[in-house]
Write a protein that holds these residues in place. Structure first.
Motif, short mmCIF file in Angstrom:
data_model
loop_
_atom_site.label_atom_id
_atom_site.label_comp_id
_atom_site.label_asym_id
_atom_site.label_seq_id
_atom_site.Cartn_x
_atom_site.Cartn_y
_atom_site.Cartn_z
N TYR A 169 0.82 -1.21 0.00
CA TYR A 169 0.00 0.00 0.00
C TYR A 169 0.85 1.26 0.00
O TYR A 169 0.47 2.28 -0.59
N TRP A 173 0.26 4.13 -2.69
CA TRP A 173 -0.06 5.45 -2.16
C TRP A 173 0.90 6.49 -2.72
O TRP A 173 0.50 7.59 -3.12
N ARG A 176 0.29 7.61 -6.43
CA ARG A 176 -0.78 8.55 -6.76
C ARG A 176 -0.22 9.83 -7.38
O ARG A 176 -0.83 10.42 -8.27
N HIS A 211 -5.37 3.66 -9.08
CA HIS A 211 -6.64 3.96 -8.41
C HIS A 211 -7.25 2.69 -7.80
O HIS A 211 -7.74 2.72 -6.66
N ARG A 212 -7.20 1.59 -8.52
CA ARG A 212 -7.80 0.36 -8.02
C ARG A 212 -7.08 -0.16 -6.79
O ARG A 212 -7.72 -0.58 -5.81
N VAL A 215 -7.86 2.36 -3.82
CA VAL A 215 -9.22 2.20 -3.30
C VAL A 215 -9.37 0.91 -2.51
O VAL A 215 -9.99 0.89 -1.44
N ALA A 218 -7.86 1.42 0.84
CA ALA A 218 -8.70 2.28 1.66
C ALA A 218 -9.88 1.49 2.23
O ALA A 218 -10.28 1.68 3.39
N LEU A 219 -10.46 0.60 1.42
CA LEU A 219 -11.55 -0.24 1.91
C LEU A 219 -11.08 -1.16 3.02
O LEU A 219 -11.79 -1.38 4.01
#
Length: 246
Positions: A169, A173, A176, A211-212, A215, A218-219
């Motif tokens: 992650y 991150w 981005r 993005h995938r 996200v 984040a979930l």
């Protein structure tokens, strides 16, 4: 003591693993001994859910090029058996998890085409690392009396899970705002990296890929946040019970 540990353990484990993920040699060691194994397991689990035989190994997971219906039926039978056994033992969470896996296997096997299954398997490396890492961290909130609660195994799972989640992650991150953080290129002995295959072989746009992953991470954090709050409330309620009985 239990309540204090529940307050501190999860955020502390994530904070430490996140810090290590932004270092040099410590991150390399964390990846070799912890996160890499969960990453490869993520590839394997994604393949299994599409009835593709796979075996997670160090730095590389061999995956069959064609579906094995015998393997798929055996896996479905095992998941169904575990779901029924867990339900009869009143382990509702375990039963629900087995049921969800059974549904996912049905979707991955009967709905997804072979190319889509292989695509999911590649995505399942970092994605599976984050999801499996989240599940490992969640074991810190098992109910009292559970085998994981009686021993120290859940604390080991917490450490492994935090490393498995934070290592990938942190990469996505950072990606981005800086695509150079993405590990494009060749892996020694195993060919193109996962991002290179997703973009080069399957036509993913780089921004979409980032993005995938972001996200999904984040979930996972949202799920851990919910478990954190519920765990605190449950322990606070349990701590008040003796006083109310007196």
């Amino acid at each position: 003591m239990e309540l204090r540990m529940r307050v501190l353990a999860l955020p502390l484990a994530i904070a430490v693993a996140w810090g290590v993920a932004h270092t040099g040699m410590p991150r390399t060691l964390m990846r070799i001994f912890l996160s890499m194994w969960i990453h490869e397991s993520g590839h394997a689990v994604a393949a299994w859910l599409c009835s593709l035989p796979a075996f997670p190994g160090p730095w590389f997971t061999p995956v069959a090029q064609e579906r094995s219906w015998i393997f798929g039926l055996c896996l479905a039978a095992v998941l169904a058996f575990c779901a029924v056994r867990a339900w009869r033992s009143k382990h509702r969470v375990a039963a629900a998890l087995c049921g969800i896996l059974l549904l996912l296997q049905g979707f991955g096997t009967l709905v997804l085409g072979l190319r889509q299954a292989q695509e999911l398997m590649i995505f399942g490396g970092d994605a599976g690392g984050m999801v499996l890492g989240t599940l490992l961290m969640a074991t810190v909130y098992v109910r009292r009396g559970h085998v994981l609660h009686r021993g120290w195994l859940r604390w080991g799972f917490l450490v492994i899970g935090a490393a498995a989640f934070c290592d990938p992650y942190a990469t996505w991150w950072a990606a981005r705002s800086n695509f150079e953080a993405i590990p494009f290129g060749e892996n020694e002995g195993s060919g193109p990296s996962d991002p290179s295959r997703l973009v080069g072989d399957y036509g993913w746009a780089t921004g979409t890929m980032v993005h995938r992953y972001v996200v999904l991470g984040a979930l996972c954090l949202a799920v851990l946040g919910v478990l954190y709050v519920l765990g605190l409330r449950r322990r606070e309620a349990a701590a008040r019970e003796p006083a109310s009985e007196e």
